[in-house]
Design an enzyme around this catalytic site. Structure first.
Site, PDB file in Angstrom:
ATOM      1  N   GLN A   1       0.896  -1.164   0.000  1.00  0.00           N
ATOM      2  CA  GLN A   1       0.000   0.000   0.000  1.00  0.00           C
ATOM      3  C   GLN A   1       0.934   1.213   0.000  1.00  0.00           C
ATOM      4  O   GLN A   1       1.542   1.528   1.018  1.00  0.00           O
ATOM      5  CB  GLN A   1      -0.924  -0.047   1.208  1.00  0.00           C
TER       6      GLN A   1
ATOM      7  N   HIS B   1       6.584  -1.050   3.175  1.00  0.00           N
ATOM      8  CA  HIS B   1       6.489  -2.431   3.690  1.00  0.00           C
ATOM      9  C   HIS B   1       5.695  -3.288   2.716  1.00  0.00           C
ATOM     10  O   HIS B   1       4.691  -2.856   2.165  1.00  0.00           O
ATOM     11  CB  HIS B   1       5.880  -2.490   5.093  1.00  0.00           C
TER      12      HIS B   1
ATOM     13  N   HIS C   1       3.390  -6.452   2.399  1.00  0.00           N
ATOM     14  CA  HIS C   1       2.557  -7.390   3.159  1.00  0.00           C
ATOM     15  C   HIS C   1       2.647  -8.753   2.482  1.00  0.00           C
ATOM     16  O   HIS C   1       2.453  -8.849   1.262  1.00  0.00           O
ATOM     17  CB  HIS C   1       1.085  -6.970   3.112  1.00  0.00           C
TER      18      HIS C   1
HETATM   19  W1  AMW Z   1      -0.058  -0.202   5.892  1.00  0.00           W
HETATM   20  O1  AMW Z   1      -1.725   0.067   6.221  1.00  0.00           O
HETATM   21  O2  AMW Z   1       0.767   1.142   6.356  1.00  0.00           O
HETATM   22  O3  AMW Z   1       0.081  -0.851   4.348  1.00  0.00           O
HETATM   23  O4  AMW Z   1       0.259  -1.468   7.001  1.00  0.00           O
HETATM   24  C1  AMW Z   1       0.808  -1.276   8.281  1.00  0.00           C
HETATM   25  C2  AMW Z   1       0.889  -2.633   8.916  1.00  0.00           C
HETATM   26  O5  AMW Z   1       1.766  -2.572   9.996  1.00  0.00           O
HETATM   27  C3  AMW Z   1      -0.444  -3.144   9.451  1.00  0.00           C
HETATM   28  O6  AMW Z   1      -0.623  -4.486   9.020  1.00  0.00           O
HETATM   29  C4  AMW Z   1      -0.280  -3.038  10.962  1.00  0.00           C
HETATM   30  O7  AMW Z   1      -1.033  -4.020  11.637  1.00  0.00           O
HETATM   31  C5  AMW Z   1       1.205  -3.248  11.096  1.00  0.00           C
HETATM   32  N1  AMW Z   1       1.850  -2.626  12.262  1.00  0.00           N
HETATM   33  C6  AMW Z   1       1.794  -1.324  12.620  1.00  0.00           C
HETATM   34  N2  AMW Z   1       2.559  -1.100  13.695  1.00  0.00           N
HETATM   35  C7  AMW Z   1       3.134  -2.271  14.020  1.00  0.00           C
HETATM   36  C8  AMW Z   1       4.032  -2.681  15.058  1.00  0.00           C
HETATM   37  N3  AMW Z   1       4.489  -1.826  15.965  1.00  0.00           N
HETATM   38  N4  AMW Z   1       4.412  -3.976  15.092  1.00  0.00           N
HETATM   39  C9  AMW Z   1       3.936  -4.854  14.169  1.00  0.00           C
HETATM   40  N5  AMW Z   1       3.078  -4.532  13.173  1.00  0.00           N
HETATM   41  C10 AMW Z   1       2.687  -3.257  13.104  1.00  0.00           C
END
Ligand code: AMW
Length: 152
Positions: free
Chosen positions: A84, A97, A99
């Site tokens: 995203q 990141h 996924h």
């Molecule tokens: W993104 O909506 O910015 O594409 O996705 C952010 C992802 O990071 C989400 O899946 C969220 O659950 C995860 N996330 C956010 N903060 C943390 C954290 N501190 N540790 C692990 N996962 C995290």
């Protein structure tokens, strides 16, 4: 390595299961499906185009390694792999990141609903500390994945 940066977050080493020269992979505090993990560049840049070619290469090779690991060890039969990239695309953490989400037959009634879930699962109105997994649960998952990487 004690902590790694993920946007505004500090990630404990216990949640990280793979680190390479330029990337790392960690478990998710609020997975959309079991085994939903994230692969990130070590350098905390916001957008995909901000990455240097060697970082893109390392990020995608690492994502490929993680994809192979998850599919094999979590009995998945397919994977959803997604970035995203930018707020309108659903990015909430300003650090690139990838996924990686293991997929199994029938996991969603409508297959593409996973994208709706991905878009909304960490939106401010859906996300709160009470919905996050415990540090212990995340550490146990990361430790298991680390072991699987050591003994393929
Ligand atoms: W993104 O909506 O910015 O594409 O996705 C952010 C992802 O990071 C989400 O899946 C969220 O659950 C995860 N996330 C956010 N903060 C943390 C954290 N501190 N540790 C692990 N996962 C995290």
């Amino acid at each position: 390595m004690l902590t790694l940066r993920f946007g505004q977050h500090l990630i404990k080493a216990s949640a990280v299961f793979l680190q390479t020269e330029l990337s790392f992979a960690m478990v998710n505090r609020k997975p959309v499906v079991p085994g939903h993990v994230l692969v990130c560049p070590l350098r905390p840049v916001e957008r995909f185009v901000d990455l240097q070619p060697d970082e893109v290469s390392d990020l995608f090779s690492t994502a490929q390694r993680v994809a192979q690991l998850l599919e094999k060890h979590l009995n998945a039969t397919s994977l959803t792999i997604a970035i995203q990239d930018g707020p309108e695309a659903g990015q909430t953490v300003k650090h690139v990141h990838v996924h990686v989400l293991p997929r199994r037959a029938g996991d969603f009634q409508r297959n593409d609903s996973i994208y709706d879930e991905l878009h909304k699962h960490d939106r401010e109105d859906e996300d709160s500390p009470s919905k996050w997994r415990s540090e212990e649960e995340m550490a146990a998952e990361a430790s298991d994945l680390r072991k699987q990487l050591e003994n393929p």
